[in-house]
Structure formats: C-alpha cells, structure tokens
Scaffold this motif. Structure first.
Motif, short mmCIF file in Angstrom:
data_model
loop_
_atom_site.label_atom_id
_atom_site.label_comp_id
_atom_site.label_asym_id
_atom_site.label_seq_id
_atom_site.Cartn_x
_atom_site.Cartn_y
_atom_site.Cartn_z
N THR A 113 -11.23 4.75 41.12
CA THR A 113 -12.34 5.68 41.35
C THR A 113 -12.03 7.09 40.84
OG1 THR A 113 -11.56 5.99 43.62
CG2 THR A 113 -13.33 4.38 43.28
N THR A 114 -10.75 7.45 40.75
CA THR A 114 -10.41 8.78 40.22
C THR A 114 -10.72 8.87 38.73
OG1 THR A 114 -8.10 8.20 39.77
CG2 THR A 114 -8.59 9.16 41.92
N LEU A 115 -10.85 7.71 38.07
CA LEU A 115 -11.20 7.67 36.64
C LEU A 115 -12.65 7.28 36.43
CD1 LEU A 115 -8.02 5.90 35.22
CD2 LEU A 115 -8.49 8.35 35.33
N GLY A 116 -13.41 7.21 37.52
CA GLY A 116 -14.83 6.90 37.41
C GLY A 116 -15.17 5.42 37.43
N TYR A 117 -14.23 4.56 37.79
CA TYR A 117 -14.49 3.12 37.87
C TYR A 117 -14.66 2.70 39.32
CZ TYR A 117 -12.96 2.77 33.02
OH TYR A 117 -12.85 2.92 31.66
N ASP A 118 -15.56 1.75 39.54
CA ASP A 118 -15.77 1.22 40.88
C ASP A 118 -15.04 -0.10 41.04
OD1 ASP A 118 -17.54 3.27 41.75
OD2 ASP A 118 -19.20 2.32 40.68
N PHE A 119 -14.77 -0.46 42.28
CA PHE A 119 -14.24 -1.78 42.56
C PHE A 119 -15.37 -2.79 42.40
CE2 PHE A 119 -11.12 0.89 44.76
CZ PHE A 119 -9.95 0.35 44.26
N GLN A 120 -15.01 -4.03 42.10
CA GLN A 120 -15.99 -5.09 41.85
C GLN A 120 -15.70 -6.28 42.76
OE1 GLN A 120 -15.53 -4.26 37.12
NE2 GLN A 120 -16.52 -6.14 37.71
N ASP A 121 -16.68 -7.22 42.80
CA ASP A 121 -16.50 -8.43 43.60
C ASP A 121 -15.56 -9.41 42.93
OD1 ASP A 121 -18.20 -7.51 45.58
OD2 ASP A 121 -19.98 -8.39 44.64
N THR A 122 -15.51 -9.39 41.61
CA THR A 122 -14.62 -10.27 40.85
C THR A 122 -14.02 -9.47 39.71
OG1 THR A 122 -16.39 -11.00 39.37
CG2 THR A 122 -16.01 -12.34 41.35
N GLY A 123 -13.06 -10.07 39.03
CA GLY A 123 -12.44 -9.39 37.89
C GLY A 123 -10.94 -9.43 38.00
N VAL A 124 -10.28 -8.42 37.44
CA VAL A 124 -8.82 -8.31 37.45
C VAL A 124 -8.38 -7.94 38.86
CG1 VAL A 124 -6.86 -7.00 36.53
CG2 VAL A 124 -8.76 -7.63 35.02
#
Length: 178
Positions: A23-34
C-alpha cells in the motif's frame, strides 16, 4: 564438540534484506494472486499457516523485486513478535513479504540450513536481539542488528548431528504433550 568458532550472520548470508508494504507503493491487497507472507502466516514454531496469507498482483510483485522470496530463504521477524523464524518452501512460492520480516538467504557452502534455523530460534540469538531491540509502541531490530548476530558455526557434519539430535529430543518431548 567444538563451539568456539562464531561467525556473524552476514558472513554466511548472501542476502539480508526486508520487504515493503504494497500500500505504500499504491497497490492494494487482493483475494488471489502472489502470496504475501507476513509474520501472522507462521506460528511460534515457524509452521506455515496458509489461511493467513494475503495476496498481491503480479505487477506489485515485480515492483517489490528486492523482497521476492526463494525456497530456502529464512524469514526472521524484526518487528512486533521479534525472533520468530520460518523457512520458505516451494509450496509457498511465488511469494513476497513486508518490512517486519528480514529475508536471510544463506550461502550453501558448509552451512546446514536447518541448523541455522535452529540457532536463530535459540537462546543464543534471543539474548542478542533482546539487548538490541528498540521502540516504544512496537519493538523492532534493524537489518544491521540481524547481520551482526553471532552464531556458533561448527563443521557441517556437527551442524547436521546437532540438528538431528534436537529433532529427536523434540519428538520425545512431543510424546508427553497431549
């Protein structure tokens, strides 16, 4: 047994770093992914708790290149529950982590990874980080402190023997716990 030889962790590691919160880089957590591994993903003994894993996008994972994990990396908590130790397995990958976990990538020559995990969980190391922890709201230790941890490093065969003996003792003790 020869335990006089001590080395700094940095002497046997090819990498000691940490991650960043997406989130400090502007990304949100997701339900799936890495997989995004945090201290909550491991119990006090370092066992993996897959139901606690968060996820990030592949794009975020690429931006967080410094903290991309590989099998055999040791994760050492440096904030909050200081000193919790886990080893990354193939089943956890691909994965990344945040700044509360130090990533320790051990050079493979003359070092038995389970022994290093054992030593990092031992009173030998706990005493050292107890003396170095800082903070008021949330205790932490720095990557420099992790790099400077002194660990006994006997010959490879002795590392293997010590680890095997510890596992046997743990199994015996486990038979008394119901």
């Amino acid at each position: 047994m020869e335990y006089k030889r001590q080395v700094r962790l940095s002497e046997i590691a090819e990498l000691i770093t940490k991650g960043t919160t997406p989130t400090t880089l502007g990304y949100d957590f997701q339900d799936t992914g890495v997989n995004f591994l945090k201290i909550e993903c491991f119990n006090e003994d370092g066992a993996f708790l897959p139901d606690k894993v968060a996820h990030i996008s592949t794009e975020c994972h690429e931006k967080l290149k410094r903290s991309q994990l590989t099998a055999g990396d040791i994760l050492f908590s440096i904030a909050g529950a200081i000193g919790r130790v886990a080893v990354v397995t193939d089943a956890m990958l691909p994965a990344n982590t945040n700044q509360a976990l130090a990533i320790i990538r051990i050079k493979k020559k003359n070092v038995f990874l389970p022994y290093i995990k054992l030593i990092l969980s031992s009173p030998i190391v706990k005493k050292q980080f107890e003396q170095r922890k800082q903070g008021v709201a949330q205790l932490n230790i720095s990557l420099k402190d992790v790099s400077e941890l002194l660990i006994p490093l006997p010959k490879l065969e002795e590392q293997e023997r010590i680890t095997e003996l510890f596992i046997k003792i743990s199994e015996i003790i486990g038979t008394f716990v119901t």
